[in-house]
Design a protein around this motif. Structure first.
Motif, PDB file in Angstrom:
ATOM      1  N   GLY A 136       0.813  -1.240   0.156  1.00 26.64           N
ATOM      2  CA  GLY A 136       0.034   0.164   0.004  1.00 26.64           C
ATOM      3  C   GLY A 136       0.747   1.095  -0.019  1.00 26.64           C
ATOM      4  N   GLN A 137       0.272   2.374   0.264  1.00 24.76           N
ATOM      5  CA  GLN A 137       1.126   3.736   0.280  1.00 24.76           C
ATOM      6  C   GLN A 137       0.843   4.691   1.681  1.00 24.76           C
ATOM      7  OE1 GLN A 137      -0.966   5.506  -3.277  1.00 24.76           O
ATOM      8  NE2 GLN A 137       0.711   4.673  -4.710  1.00 24.76           N
ATOM      9  N   ASP A 138      -0.145   3.892   2.434  1.00 25.36           N
ATOM     10  CA  ASP A 138      -0.334   4.577   3.712  1.00 25.36           C
ATOM     11  C   ASP A 138       0.301   4.500   4.837  1.00 25.36           C
ATOM     12  OD1 ASP A 138      -1.674   2.346   3.555  1.00 25.36           O
ATOM     13  OD2 ASP A 138      -3.470   3.070   4.241  1.00 25.36           O
ATOM     14  N   GLU A 139       0.147   5.261   5.807  1.00 26.94           N
ATOM     15  CA  GLU A 139       0.609   4.599   7.385  1.00 26.94           C
ATOM     16  C   GLU A 139      -0.619   4.565   8.245  1.00 26.94           C
ATOM     17  OE1 GLU A 139       4.250   6.444   8.763  1.00 26.94           O
ATOM     18  OE2 GLU A 139       3.907   7.866   7.277  1.00 26.94           O
ATOM     19  N   VAL A 140      -0.722   3.456   8.788  1.00 25.18           N
ATOM     20  CA  VAL A 140      -1.954   3.078   9.577  1.00 25.18           C
ATOM     21  C   VAL A 140      -1.427   2.576  11.160  1.00 25.18           C
ATOM     22  CG1 VAL A 140      -3.333   2.433   7.744  1.00 25.18           C
ATOM     23  CG2 VAL A 140      -2.216   0.628   9.017  1.00 25.18           C
ATOM     24  N   SER A 141      -2.168   2.808  12.175  1.00 25.44           N
ATOM     25  CA  SER A 141      -2.101   2.244  13.559  1.00 25.44           C
ATOM     26  C   SER A 141      -3.393   1.434  13.622  1.00 25.44           C
ATOM     27  CB  SER A 141      -1.885   3.619  14.391  1.00 25.44           C
ATOM     28  OG  SER A 141      -0.813   4.226  14.342  1.00 25.44           O
ATOM     29  N   ASN A 149       2.816   1.094   5.053  1.00 23.90           N
ATOM     30  CA  ASN A 149       2.808   0.182   4.040  1.00 23.90           C
ATOM     31  C   ASN A 149       3.643   0.799   2.608  1.00 23.90           C
ATOM     32  OD1 ASN A 149       0.820  -1.280   5.285  1.00 23.90           O
ATOM     33  ND2 ASN A 149      -0.592   0.025   4.966  1.00 23.90           N
ATOM     34  N   VAL A 150       4.041  -0.211   1.831  1.00 28.04           N
ATOM     35  CA  VAL A 150       4.714   0.334   0.618  1.00 28.04           C
ATOM     36  C   VAL A 150       4.520  -0.349  -0.460  1.00 28.04           C
ATOM     37  CG1 VAL A 150       7.109   0.109  -0.093  1.00 28.04           C
ATOM     38  CG2 VAL A 150       6.886   0.960   2.291  1.00 28.04           C
ATOM     39  N   ASP A 151       4.384   0.273  -1.613  1.00 29.15           N
ATOM     40  CA  ASP A 151       4.046  -0.292  -2.889  1.00 29.15           C
ATOM     41  C   ASP A 151       5.308   0.062  -3.937  1.00 29.15           C
ATOM     42  OD1 ASP A 151       4.002   2.306  -3.739  1.00 29.15           O
ATOM     43  OD2 ASP A 151       1.982   2.234  -4.265  1.00 29.15           O
ATOM     44  N   GLU A 152       5.439  -0.369  -5.199  1.00 27.47           N
ATOM     45  CA  GLU A 152       6.508  -0.330  -6.032  1.00 27.47           C
ATOM     46  C   GLU A 152       7.057   1.100  -6.007  1.00 27.47           C
ATOM     47  OE1 GLU A 152       4.068  -3.979  -7.399  1.00 27.47           O
ATOM     48  OE2 GLU A 152       3.738  -1.797  -6.751  1.00 27.47           O
ATOM     49  N   ALA A 153       6.083   2.059  -6.109  1.00 29.53           N
ATOM     50  CA  ALA A 153       6.538   3.489  -6.349  1.00 29.53           C
ATOM     51  C   ALA A 153       7.099   3.968  -4.923  1.00 29.53           C
ATOM     52  CB  ALA A 153       5.190   4.271  -6.682  1.00 29.53           C
ATOM     53  N   GLU A 180      -4.399 -14.991   4.244  1.00 30.84           N
ATOM     54  CA  GLU A 180      -4.183 -15.026   2.857  1.00 30.84           C
ATOM     55  C   GLU A 180      -4.473 -13.752   2.157  1.00 30.84           C
ATOM     56  OE1 GLU A 180      -4.666 -18.822   4.888  1.00 30.84           O
ATOM     57  OE2 GLU A 180      -5.916 -17.371   4.343  1.00 30.84           O
ATOM     58  N   HIS A 181      -5.685 -13.083   2.359  1.00 25.79           N
ATOM     59  CA  HIS A 181      -6.177 -11.916   1.861  1.00 25.79           C
ATOM     60  C   HIS A 181      -5.310 -10.780   1.678  1.00 25.79           C
ATOM     61  CE1 HIS A 181      -7.549 -11.204   5.596  1.00 25.79           C
ATOM     62  NE2 HIS A 181      -7.747  -9.803   5.228  1.00 25.79           N
ATOM     63  N   GLU A 182      -4.519 -10.504   2.813  1.00 21.53           N
ATOM     64  CA  GLU A 182      -3.141  -9.512   2.835  1.00 21.53           C
ATOM     65  C   GLU A 182      -2.326  -9.654   2.109  1.00 21.53           C
ATOM     66  OE1 GLU A 182      -2.064  -8.891   7.103  1.00 21.53           O
ATOM     67  OE2 GLU A 182      -4.225  -9.540   7.819  1.00 21.53           O
ATOM     68  N   ARG A 183      -2.120  -8.721   1.302  1.00 23.45           N
ATOM     69  CA  ARG A 183      -1.035  -8.478   0.472  1.00 23.45           C
ATOM     70  C   ARG A 183       0.310  -7.947   0.966  1.00 23.45           C
ATOM     71  NH1 ARG A 183      -1.833 -12.058  -2.809  1.00 23.45           N
ATOM     72  NH2 ARG A 183      -0.200 -11.206  -4.243  1.00 23.45           N
ATOM     73  N   TRP A 184       1.269  -8.656   0.628  1.00 22.17           N
ATOM     74  CA  TRP A 184       2.913  -8.156   0.983  1.00 22.17           C
ATOM     75  C   TRP A 184       3.676  -7.656  -0.386  1.00 22.17           C
ATOM     76  CZ3 TRP A 184       4.711  -7.785   5.924  1.00 22.17           C
ATOM     77  CH2 TRP A 184       3.971  -8.353   7.009  1.00 22.17           C
TER      78      TRP A 184
END
Length: 192
Positions: A136-141, A149-153, A180-184
Motif C-alpha cells: 500500500g501507500q499509507d501509514e496506519v495504526s 505500507n509500501v508499494d513499488e513506487a 491470505e487476503h493480506e498482500r505483501w
C-alpha cells in the motif's frame, strides 16, 4: 508504540508465527548468500528464521526491540539475541546479508530511509538485503502497532538515495492461516 504491543502480546505473537512455512521466501533469498555466510535477522520476532538459517550453517546475528520477544527467541534458537532497535544495531564487521521479514514496516515513513541507510551500511559490497512490507501507500495504526505500507513506487522512492539496487520484488499473500487476503511486497536488494 509497536514495541509496547509486542511486549504485551509476545506469547500469542510467538505462537502465531513460529510454525509459518517461510520456504518460498527462503528459496528466493538464500541463493544470494554465500555458503556459511553471515545473515542479520533484523527484527527477528520469534527467532523462527534465525533458527532456520543457523541450521543451514549460516552465521546468524539476530536482534529485536522487544525484550519479551528477545527472551522467547533465545529460548527457541539457543542463540544470543541482541535487544536493540534497527538504528542501534552495528555488527563487529560487515555482513553478507540482512533479512528484515515483516519488521521494517513498523518504522514510521519519516524515519524509514535513515533506518535502511544504517542497515545498508552494515552490508559488505554486493551484500543482499531482503525486506517485506504490507502492500500500500499509507501509514496506519492498528491495535497498538504502527504500519508503514509500501508499494513499488514507494519502494523506488525509499531507496533512490541509498547504495541499494533492486534485484527483484514480488507480491505474496500473507502466509499465516486465515490472513491470505493480506498482500505483501517482498523485496531483494543488492548493495553497490
Amino acid at each position: 508504540m509497536s514495541i509496547d504491543y509486542y511486549q504485551q502480546q509476545a506469547e500469542p505473537f510467538y505462537h502465531g508465527t513460529i510454525n509459518v512455512d517461510m520456504s518460498p521466501l527462503y528459496q528466493r533469498f538464500l541463493p544470494y548468500v554465500p555458503k556459511g555466510g553471515s545473515i542479520v535477522d533484523a527484527g527477528c520476532g520469534s527467532g523462527r528464521d534465525s533458527l532456520y538459517f543457523t541450521n543451514l550453517g549460516f552465521k546468524v546475528l539476530a536482534f529485536d526491540a522487544s525484550p519479551a520477544l528477545v527472551n522467547l527467541a533465545e529460548q527457541h534458537t539457543g542463540l544470543a539475541i541482541s535487544q536493540c532497535r534497527f538504528e542501534q544495531f552495528t555488527p563487529i564487521e560487515p555482513v553478507d546479508a540482512i533479512w528484515a521479514c515483516a519488521s521494517l514496516l513498523h518504522v514510521p515513513r519519516v524515519e524509514l530511509n535513515k533506518v535502511m541507510a544504517h542497515l545498508a551500511a552494515q552490508l559488505k559490497p554486493n551484500g543482499v538485503f531482503y525486506c517485506s512490507f504490507k502492500y500500500g501507500q499509507d501509514e496506519v495504526s492498528r491495535d497498538g502497532r504502527h504500519f508503514t505500507n509500501v508499494d513499488e513506487a514507494g519502494l523506488n522512492e525509499l531507496i533512490k538515495d541509498l547504495p541499494l539496487s533492486i534485484i527483484e520484488h514480488w507480491q505474496t499473500g500473507d502466509l499465516r492461516q486465515g490472513r491470505e487476503h493480506e498482500r505483501w511486497l517482498n523485496v531483494l536488494l543488492r548493495k553497490a
